[in-house]
Write a protein that holds these residues in place. Structure first.
Motif, short mmCIF file in Angstrom:
data_model
loop_
_atom_site.label_atom_id
_atom_site.label_comp_id
_atom_site.label_asym_id
_atom_site.label_seq_id
_atom_site.Cartn_x
_atom_site.Cartn_y
_atom_site.Cartn_z
N MET A 81 0.84 -1.15 0.08
CA MET A 81 0.15 -0.14 -0.01
C MET A 81 0.71 1.32 0.07
O MET A 81 0.70 2.07 -0.76
CB MET A 81 -0.89 0.04 1.18
CG MET A 81 -1.87 1.06 1.22
SD MET A 81 -3.32 0.71 0.03
CE MET A 81 -4.20 -0.64 0.86
N GLN A 82 1.73 1.32 0.96
CA GLN A 82 2.73 2.45 1.15
C GLN A 82 3.53 2.53 -0.53
O GLN A 82 3.74 3.75 -0.79
CB GLN A 82 3.57 2.37 2.16
CG GLN A 82 2.95 2.21 3.52
CD GLN A 82 1.64 2.97 3.66
OE1 GLN A 82 1.65 4.23 3.41
NE2 GLN A 82 0.62 2.30 4.12
N ALA A 83 4.10 1.37 -0.90
CA ALA A 83 4.93 1.43 -1.85
C ALA A 83 4.21 1.93 -3.01
O ALA A 83 4.87 2.88 -3.89
CB ALA A 83 5.50 0.03 -2.35
N VAL A 84 2.78 1.80 -3.50
CA VAL A 84 2.37 2.32 -4.64
C VAL A 84 1.69 3.67 -4.19
O VAL A 84 1.93 4.65 -5.04
CB VAL A 84 1.06 1.47 -4.85
CG1 VAL A 84 0.21 1.82 -6.21
CG2 VAL A 84 1.77 0.00 -5.55
N ASN A 85 0.99 3.98 -3.22
CA ASN A 85 0.28 4.89 -2.93
C ASN A 85 0.79 6.10 -2.44
O ASN A 85 0.85 7.35 -2.89
CB ASN A 85 -0.95 4.82 -1.88
CG ASN A 85 -2.04 4.00 -2.52
OD1 ASN A 85 -1.97 3.48 -3.48
ND2 ASN A 85 -3.04 3.69 -1.57
N LEU A 86 2.10 5.85 -1.43
CA LEU A 86 3.12 6.85 -0.95
C LEU A 86 4.41 7.08 -1.93
O LEU A 86 4.56 8.08 -2.37
CB LEU A 86 3.29 6.66 0.27
CG LEU A 86 3.87 8.03 1.31
CD1 LEU A 86 3.10 9.28 1.06
CD2 LEU A 86 3.98 7.57 2.66
N ASP A 87 4.97 6.00 -1.86
CA ASP A 87 6.19 5.96 -2.53
C ASP A 87 6.04 6.43 -4.25
O ASP A 87 6.70 7.18 -4.73
CB ASP A 87 7.08 4.62 -2.68
CG ASP A 87 7.39 4.26 -1.10
OD1 ASP A 87 7.09 5.15 -0.23
OD2 ASP A 87 7.77 2.85 -1.10
N GLY A 88 4.87 5.86 -4.73
CA GLY A 88 4.75 6.20 -5.99
C GLY A 88 4.50 7.69 -6.29
O GLY A 88 4.93 8.21 -7.17
N TYR B 185 -4.56 2.00 3.99
CA TYR B 185 -4.96 2.81 2.85
C TYR B 185 -5.17 4.39 3.50
O TYR B 185 -4.46 5.25 2.94
CB TYR B 185 -6.33 2.47 2.33
CG TYR B 185 -6.59 3.15 1.32
CD1 TYR B 185 -6.37 3.22 -0.21
CD2 TYR B 185 -7.65 4.52 1.53
CE1 TYR B 185 -6.87 4.05 -1.29
CE2 TYR B 185 -8.29 5.21 0.38
CZ TYR B 185 -7.72 5.23 -0.85
OH TYR B 185 -8.22 5.91 -1.92
N SER B 186 -5.84 4.63 4.62
CA SER B 186 -5.88 6.14 5.03
C SER B 186 -4.53 6.39 5.35
O SER B 186 -4.20 7.61 5.30
CB SER B 186 -6.42 5.88 6.70
OG SER B 186 -7.99 5.26 6.32
N ALA B 187 -3.50 5.79 5.89
CA ALA B 187 -2.29 6.22 6.42
C ALA B 187 -1.39 6.85 5.11
O ALA B 187 -0.80 7.59 4.83
CB ALA B 187 -1.35 5.10 6.91
N SER B 188 -1.63 5.89 3.96
CA SER B 188 -0.94 6.07 2.76
C SER B 188 -1.32 7.50 2.13
O SER B 188 -0.59 8.42 1.78
CB SER B 188 -0.90 4.93 1.71
OG SER B 188 -2.41 4.90 1.08
N LYS B 189 -2.62 7.57 2.21
CA LYS B 189 -3.21 8.81 1.66
C LYS B 189 -2.82 10.00 2.64
O LYS B 189 -2.77 11.24 1.87
CB LYS B 189 -4.64 8.87 1.51
CG LYS B 189 -5.14 7.74 0.36
CD LYS B 189 -4.40 8.28 -1.24
CE LYS B 189 -4.96 7.39 -2.44
NZ LYS B 189 -4.44 8.07 -3.59
N GLY B 190 -2.93 9.71 3.93
CA GLY B 190 -2.60 10.95 4.73
C GLY B 190 -0.86 11.47 4.43
O GLY B 190 -0.82 12.60 4.32
N GLY B 191 -0.35 10.38 3.79
CA GLY B 191 1.16 10.81 3.69
C GLY B 191 1.09 11.65 2.33
O GLY B 191 1.82 12.54 2.13
#
Length: 253
Positions: A117-124, A162-168
């Motif tokens: 989740m973090q790799a795609v949503n935040l790292d990406g 998911y919430s964490a990734s989008k918060g980032g």
């Protein structure tokens, strides 16, 4: 507003990204459609260029930006709509609510699910933002829009990762906006509510049952696309570092 401008759009094969592509093409932009699936190359005939790219791969993202500039010219605007959800955790949350249990998915999220989740949503998002900035800074111009989520604003029981990734994403946008504004580059974000896309349809009734917003309906992808169009256009020339909530009034409740 954006006629003959070069636009790079990620997550372009479906949902919000596809709607943004279609609207930008209709408005006369030359669109580079980026997606991880083959459909980005096979189905988006209206785009000037289609590339298959995994945004979690920093080198692939940088190469894609270079390819777009070589084929189409200097990129004027980027809308980053690529992202993933977690159907397995959504199914668990749905099972819990169907059994009249409280939603409790946090203990069930594996390390692998968290990292993906973090790799795609935040790292990406970082990789796309960085690649765009590297090309736009020498030109001292550009507009970037990131697609966040209402889940980043108030959290979402059932999808903590998911919430964490989008918060980032929201926090990254604000930081980048402050750095890039002096370079002539505007960065903003959109926080969609529950939009009628393939991703939201996987949420079952657990999330859609809570949808009723003041407007009394789900949002349509084109309604997000219209806000993206505004943000990349000169109509938003003094809008910097903002998260625009497009949720039918859910956050007002």
């Amino acid at each position: 507003m954006i006629k003959d401008k070069i636009a790079l759009i990620t997550g372009a094969a479906s949902g919000i990204g596809a709607a943004i592509c279609a609207l930008f093409v209709d408005e006369g932009a030359r669109v580079a459609a980026i997606d991880h699936s083959a459909s980005a190359k096979d189905e988006d005939d209206a785009a000037a260029l289609c590339l298959r790219v995994d945004v979690a791969d920093a080198d692939a993202v940088r190469t894609a930006f270079a390819d777009v500039e070589r084929e189409l010219g200097p990129i004027d605007m980027v809308v980053h709509a690529a992202g993933v959800d977690d159907p397995a955790i959504k199914d668990l949350a749905f099972h819990q609510t169907s059994s009249r249990e409280p939603v409790l998915t946090l203990p069930a999220v594996s390390g692998e699910q968290w990292r993906r989740m973090q790799a795609v949503n935040l790292d990406g998002t970082f990789f796309v933002l960085q690649a765009a900035a590297e090309l736009m800074i020498p030109r001292q111009s550009g507009a970037i829009v990131l697609i966040g989520s209402e889940a980043a604003v108030h959290g979402l029981a059932g999808l903590p990762h998911y919430s964490a990734s989008k918060g980032g994403v929201h926090a990254l946008m604000r930081s980048a906006a402050k750095e890039l504004a002096p370079q002539g580059i505007r960065v903003n974000a959109i926080a969609p509510g529950v939009i009628d896309t393939p991703m939201s349809r996987r949420s079952h009734a657990i999330f859609q049952g809570a949808v009723p917003a003041p407007l009394g309906r789900l949002g349509e992808p084109v309604e997000i696309a219209k806000v993206a169009l505004f943000l990349v256009s000169d109509l938003a020339s003094y809008v910097v570092g903002e998260v625009i909530n497009v949720d039918g009034g859910r956050l007002a409740c």
